[in-house]
Design an enzyme around this catalytic site. Structure first.
Site, PDB file in Angstrom:
ATOM      1  N   ASP A  14       0.863  -1.188   0.000  1.00  0.00           N
ATOM      2  CA  ASP A  14       0.000   0.000   0.000  1.00  0.00           C
ATOM      3  C   ASP A  14       0.899   1.237   0.000  1.00  0.00           C
ATOM      4  OD1 ASP A  14      -3.054   0.804   1.730  1.00  0.00           O
ATOM      5  OD2 ASP A  14      -1.681   2.181   0.766  1.00  0.00           O
ATOM      6  N   ASP A 110      -3.499   2.263  -5.508  1.00  0.00           N
ATOM      7  CA  ASP A 110      -2.257   2.268  -4.718  1.00  0.00           C
ATOM      8  C   ASP A 110      -2.056   1.026  -3.864  1.00  0.00           C
ATOM      9  OD1 ASP A 110      -3.903   2.721  -2.409  1.00  0.00           O
ATOM     10  OD2 ASP A 110      -2.290   3.890  -1.505  1.00  0.00           O
ATOM     11  N   GLU A 111      -2.821  -0.004  -4.131  1.00  0.00           N
ATOM     12  CA  GLU A 111      -2.841  -1.116  -3.183  1.00  0.00           C
ATOM     13  C   GLU A 111      -3.051  -2.443  -3.908  1.00  0.00           C
ATOM     14  OE1 GLU A 111      -5.934  -2.061   0.343  1.00  0.00           O
ATOM     15  OE2 GLU A 111      -5.997  -0.078  -0.538  1.00  0.00           O
TER      16      GLU A 111
HETATM   17  N1  DCP Z   1      -8.743   8.146  -1.648  1.00  0.00           N
HETATM   18  C1  DCP Z   1      -9.835   8.980  -1.915  1.00  0.00           C
HETATM   19  N2  DCP Z   1     -10.896   9.027  -1.045  1.00  0.00           N
HETATM   20  C2  DCP Z   1     -10.905   8.255   0.080  1.00  0.00           C
HETATM   21  C3  DCP Z   1      -9.811   7.419   0.368  1.00  0.00           C
HETATM   22  C4  DCP Z   1      -8.738   7.392  -0.524  1.00  0.00           C
HETATM   23  O1  DCP Z   1      -9.837   9.661  -2.941  1.00  0.00           O
HETATM   24  N3  DCP Z   1     -11.935   8.319   0.916  1.00  0.00           N
HETATM   25  C5  DCP Z   1      -7.591   8.132  -2.585  1.00  0.00           C
HETATM   26  C6  DCP Z   1      -6.513   9.082  -2.155  1.00  0.00           C
HETATM   27  C7  DCP Z   1      -5.445   8.224  -1.562  1.00  0.00           C
HETATM   28  C8  DCP Z   1      -5.599   6.934  -2.334  1.00  0.00           C
HETATM   29  O2  DCP Z   1      -6.995   6.830  -2.646  1.00  0.00           O
HETATM   30  O3  DCP Z   1      -4.150   8.784  -1.726  1.00  0.00           O
HETATM   31  C9  DCP Z   1      -5.146   5.705  -1.564  1.00  0.00           C
HETATM   32  O4  DCP Z   1      -5.929   5.520  -0.400  1.00  0.00           O
HETATM   33  P1  DCP Z   1      -5.310   5.003   0.968  1.00  0.00           P
HETATM   34  O5  DCP Z   1      -6.455   4.654   1.848  1.00  0.00           O
HETATM   35  O6  DCP Z   1      -4.288   3.956   0.703  1.00  0.00           O
HETATM   36  O7  DCP Z   1      -4.633   6.301   1.611  1.00  0.00           O
HETATM   37  P2  DCP Z   1      -3.213   6.953   1.326  1.00  0.00           P
HETATM   38  O8  DCP Z   1      -2.395   6.156   0.379  1.00  0.00           O
HETATM   39  O9  DCP Z   1      -3.418   8.371   0.926  1.00  0.00           O
HETATM   40  O10 DCP Z   1      -2.549   6.964   2.768  1.00  0.00           O
HETATM   41  P3  DCP Z   1      -1.923   5.747   3.595  1.00  0.00           P
HETATM   42  O11 DCP Z   1      -0.474   6.083   3.769  1.00  0.00           O
HETATM   43  O12 DCP Z   1      -2.637   5.745   4.899  1.00  0.00           O
HETATM   44  O13 DCP Z   1      -2.135   4.501   2.796  1.00  0.00           O
HETATM   45 MG    MG Z   2      -2.153   4.088   0.637  1.00  0.00          MG
END
Ligand code: DCP
Ligand code: MG
Length: 366
Positions: A14, A110-111
């Protein structure tokens, strides 16, 4: 541990603060600063897609209204998302994964889950492969990812979150049960806020508390998902890494501790469930044309009703309004309802080239 399953090597990767890290990478002025990617706080109904770790210190979170984010962190810099760039990064990460295995199941941009029980380069160690993948992401994309390594998807996914950012967490077979026992229920992947609150009201705070319940109790309170909880607190998750899953529908549902009989209560539940569906749609960047509700009555009779729109949607207002109209049309007053669900489907037209890559949400929570 289940006897019938051969030990697998599963990695969950992730990316860290995905959209925000890319924005900071591409604009040095944003580095080390609290940034928020998403709608501007001035615009109506803008929400946070994600926030940099600097902004998270102030309590800014994904899916929060941008106005609220600005209140929490007035110095935050708001940045408009650039989805084309994120998709390109996602494509590159996937190319890195393919160097080691073709058994890749992306969950979002991203995952992904990777099954490296056998790997293309005969490295043999899942921990080593996770290190190599993280290093390649750093070298080639100048971004960081966190990895979880275990013998099943569930534990690997939770593990990847433990030492974010830039983490690598291995939870081996002998450590799984103890790990699951100490895990707070809200950390269980798939347990949303609604379910976590319900569990806490029942005095269930950790995996160890869940483990005390019989499978039939868990099913009674949490529907089919209860069966999954029963297995998972014992470290058993035989779900395969599925490389060709397609998103067909996305939904959430809730089983109530007592039957609902008033329309007011039912509508309040529809609001809550719609919110969960809406957050997932945002996370997976999906819009759907068909809105479906599911109703289970106290006699276990189950019905579904759906409505299709001319255009795909993902906005909360439309989803909950239509869900309530569908509910009202079933004349639910004075009927005893034990479960309500809301789902979206018919994503087809709006998933261009990346559609085939997306992970699936089935008609339950998983
Ligand atoms: N995303 C979004 N709306 C949400 C959740 C996520 O648009 N409610 C998008 C933005 C994030 C991406 O999806 O950058 C990936 O989600 P993640 O939950 O993996 O969150 P992040 O990668 O941003 O942070 P982390 O380091 O906690 O994984
Ligand atoms: Mg993420």
């Amino acid at each position: 541990m289940s006897n019938e399953t051969p030990i697998r090597k599963i990695i969950h990767i992730d990316m860290d603060a995905f959209y925000a890290s890319i924005e900071q990478r591409d604009n040095p002025d944003l580095r080390g600063k609290p940034i928020v990617v998403g709608g501007s706080p001035e615009g109506r109904g803008g929400v946070v897609a994600t926030a940099s770790y600097e902004a998270r210190k102030f309590g800014v979170r994904s899916a929060m209204p941008s106005k609220r984010a600005q209140q929490l962190c007035p110095q935050a810099i708001f940045v408009r998302p650039r989805f084309e760039v994120y998709k390109e990064v996602s494509r590159h990460i996937r190319e890195i994964f393919h160097r080691y295995t073709d058994l890749i199941e992306p969950l979002s941009l991203d995952e992904a889950y990777l099954d490296v029980t056998t790997d293309k380069q005969n490295i043999g160690s899942a921990i080593e492969i996770a290190k190599l993948i993280k290093q390649a992401i750093k070298d080639e994309l100048h971004l960081t990812a966190s990895a979880g390594v275990s013998i099943n998807k569930f534990v690997a996914k939770i593990a990847s979150d433990i030492q974010k950012p830039d983490g690598l967490t291995f939870i081996g077979p002998s450590a799984i049960e103890a790990f699951m026992e100490q895990l707070p229920v809200e950390k269980f992947h798939g347990v949303g806020k609604v379910t976590a609150d319900k569990m806490k009201r029942m005095g269930l705070f950790t995996g160890a508390d869940l483990k005390k319940l019989a499978e039939s109790d868990l099913v009674q309170h949490f529907g089919k998902t209860g069966r999954f909880y029963y297995r998972i607190v014992r470290g058993i998750d035989n779900r395969e890494v599925e490389p060709h899953r397609e998103t067909k529908s996305l939904s959430a549902e809730d089983t109530f501790p007592y039957d609902l009989t008033s329309l007011e209560e039912m509508n309040a539940e529809i609001d809550k469930i719609s919110l969960v569906v809406h957050e997932r749609l945002k996370k997976y960047n999906l819009k759907g044309r068909t809105i479906t509700i599911k109703i289970k009555y106290s006699d276990f009779k189950q019905i579904t009703r759906n409505h299709s729109l001319p255009q795909p949607v993902n906005d909360l207002e439309t989803i909950r309004t239509i869900a309530k109209q569908l509910l009202a049309a079933t004349e639910p007053e004075d009927k005893k309802i034990r479960l309500l669900g809301v789902g979206l489907s018919n994503f087809g037209e709006i998933q261009p080239e990346s559609g085939r890559d997306r992970g699936a949400w089935q008609l339950e929570l998983f």
